[in-house]
Design a protein around this motif. Sequence first.
Motif, short mmCIF file in Angstrom:
data_model
loop_
_atom_site.label_atom_id
_atom_site.label_comp_id
_atom_site.label_asym_id
_atom_site.label_seq_id
_atom_site.Cartn_x
_atom_site.Cartn_y
_atom_site.Cartn_z
N ALA A 252 -14.60 1.22 -10.95
CA ALA A 252 -15.29 1.21 -9.67
C ALA A 252 -15.95 -0.15 -9.43
CB ALA A 252 -16.34 2.32 -9.63
N MET B 154 -7.78 -1.38 -9.13
CA MET B 154 -9.06 -0.86 -9.61
C MET B 154 -9.06 0.68 -9.64
SD MET B 154 -12.07 -3.30 -8.08
CE MET B 154 -11.54 -3.15 -6.37
N GLU B 155 -8.49 1.30 -8.60
CA GLU B 155 -8.42 2.76 -8.56
C GLU B 155 -7.54 3.29 -9.69
OE1 GLU B 155 -6.93 3.61 -4.70
OE2 GLU B 155 -8.86 3.27 -3.68
N LEU B 156 -6.43 2.60 -9.94
CA LEU B 156 -5.52 3.03 -10.98
C LEU B 156 -6.20 3.00 -12.35
CD1 LEU B 156 -2.67 3.83 -11.90
CD2 LEU B 156 -2.07 1.41 -11.92
N ASP C 11 1.77 3.00 -10.98
CA ASP C 11 1.50 4.29 -11.60
C ASP C 11 2.83 5.01 -11.77
OD1 ASP C 11 0.75 6.82 -12.37
OD2 ASP C 11 -0.91 6.99 -10.95
N ASP D 141 -9.40 3.10 -12.80
CA ASP D 141 -10.68 3.79 -12.71
C ASP D 141 -11.83 2.83 -13.00
OD1 ASP D 141 -12.35 5.92 -12.21
OD2 ASP D 141 -12.24 6.74 -14.24
N SER E 93 -8.21 7.91 -18.18
CA SER E 93 -9.06 7.97 -17.00
C SER E 93 -9.81 9.29 -17.05
CB SER E 93 -8.21 7.88 -15.73
OG SER E 93 -9.02 8.03 -14.57
N GLU F 47 0.84 -1.21 0.00
CA GLU F 47 0.00 0.00 0.00
C GLU F 47 0.87 1.26 0.00
OE1 GLU F 47 -3.60 2.09 -0.05
OE2 GLU F 47 -3.24 -0.08 -0.25
N ARG G 246 -7.87 -3.57 -4.81
CA ARG G 246 -8.45 -2.22 -4.71
C ARG G 246 -7.57 -1.17 -5.36
NH1 ARG G 246 -7.41 1.95 -1.76
NH2 ARG G 246 -5.93 0.77 -0.47
N ARG G 247 -6.28 -1.22 -5.12
CA ARG G 247 -5.37 -0.22 -5.67
C ARG G 247 -5.35 -0.28 -7.20
NH1 ARG G 247 -3.56 4.52 -6.42
NH2 ARG G 247 -1.39 4.68 -7.09
N GLY H 166 -0.42 -1.88 -7.34
CA GLY H 166 -1.68 -2.57 -7.59
C GLY H 166 -1.41 -4.00 -8.02
#
Length: 334
Positions: free
Chosen positions: A51, A45-47, A124, A49, A95, A22, A42-43, A27
Amino acid sequence: MPSADPTYASDWDLTHLRAAIEAAGVGLWRWNVESDHIGLDRRAMELWDLAGATVTTFRELSAKIHPTDLDRVRAAFAATRAIVGGYEIDFRILSGDDIRWVSARGQGNDADIEHGVMRGIFLDVTRRKQAEESHQLLAGEMSHRVQNLLLVACGLARITSRSSETTEDMALDLTQRLMALGRAHDLVRPRGGRPVEAVLMGDLLAVLLQAYDEDDPASSRIRVSVPRMDLNEGAATTLALVIHELSTNSLKHGALSVPAGTLDLSCDAPDEEVVLVWAEHGGPTATQPAPGAGYGGDLIERSMMHQFGGGIAYEWAPEGLVVTLRMRRDRMAA
C-alpha cells in the motif's frame, strides 16, 4: 504498409497504451541497478500488496516471496543482466493468507537500459498456475487409475484361471467378471444428466465384489452382511471408489491375492453413525506399507472425510488386514 486512416498514428499514443496495460492486468517495474531501488506502478503495488510504497528494494520485496522460491528468484534476478534477450521468471508471493503466482518479465544483457535503470513487467498468473496444478493432479490420478485397472485385470485373470478348464471357459468367465465391474460402475454413473437414484448399500457391495469371488458358491470367499440401507448419489459414488481401492490393494497384496484368502464385510448402523468393517483372512501377513503407498492412500482418507464426515482406521493384524470405515448416517441417506 501504414494505414491511410488519419487516426492511425494517434491510435498508439500514451493514453491508449495505458488503457491496454490496465486491461491486460500488467504491473510495471523499473530497477535501478546501482541503488537497487525498484519502482512500481499502481497495478504492481496492488499485486505485491504494498500500500502506497511506490519505491522499494529487492530485499523488501523478498520478504513477500514464498520461502521455497526465494533462493531461485534471487539467483535468477542476479543473472538477468547477463541473459541475452528476454527472460521470464515465475514465482509465488505471499499476500496475507493468500498465495499468488507472479511472472516477472524483462530484457536481459542491459538491453534498452537508460541511466542505469532496467524496466519490465509483473503479471498475475495465479489462475494459469492453478489450472496447471489441477491438470497435473488429474493426470497423476488418471495414471494411478489406469495402472490399477491393469492390475485388476491381471488379478481377475489369475483368479479365473484357477477354476477354468479350457481357454474358452476362461475367456467367458473373465469377460463376465469384467462386465460385473462395469455394472457396478453403472450403478453410480449419472445417465443423460439425470441424478442417480438411491442405491442399496448391500447391492452396491455385492456387485462391486462379485468379480473377485469364486464361481463355485460352495467355495465363496467373500461374505457381505449389511443392513438394508439406501445411499444417495454422492455416498454411493464415494463408497464405490473406496471399496474399489481396497479391493485393488487386496488383489495386489492381501487376502484376494491368494486362493485361500477370504474377505468379510459387516456393518453396524446405530442411530447417527454407520460402521463398515472390512476384514481379510488367510492372505499374506499384513504389514503396514510406507506412507503414501498401498492401503491408506490419500484418496480413501479424503473421501471418507469430505463425503461422509467420518474416518478410516487400519489394524495390521497377523491374520489379515482389518479396515474400519466410519460414516455419518445423515451424509449417506437418500
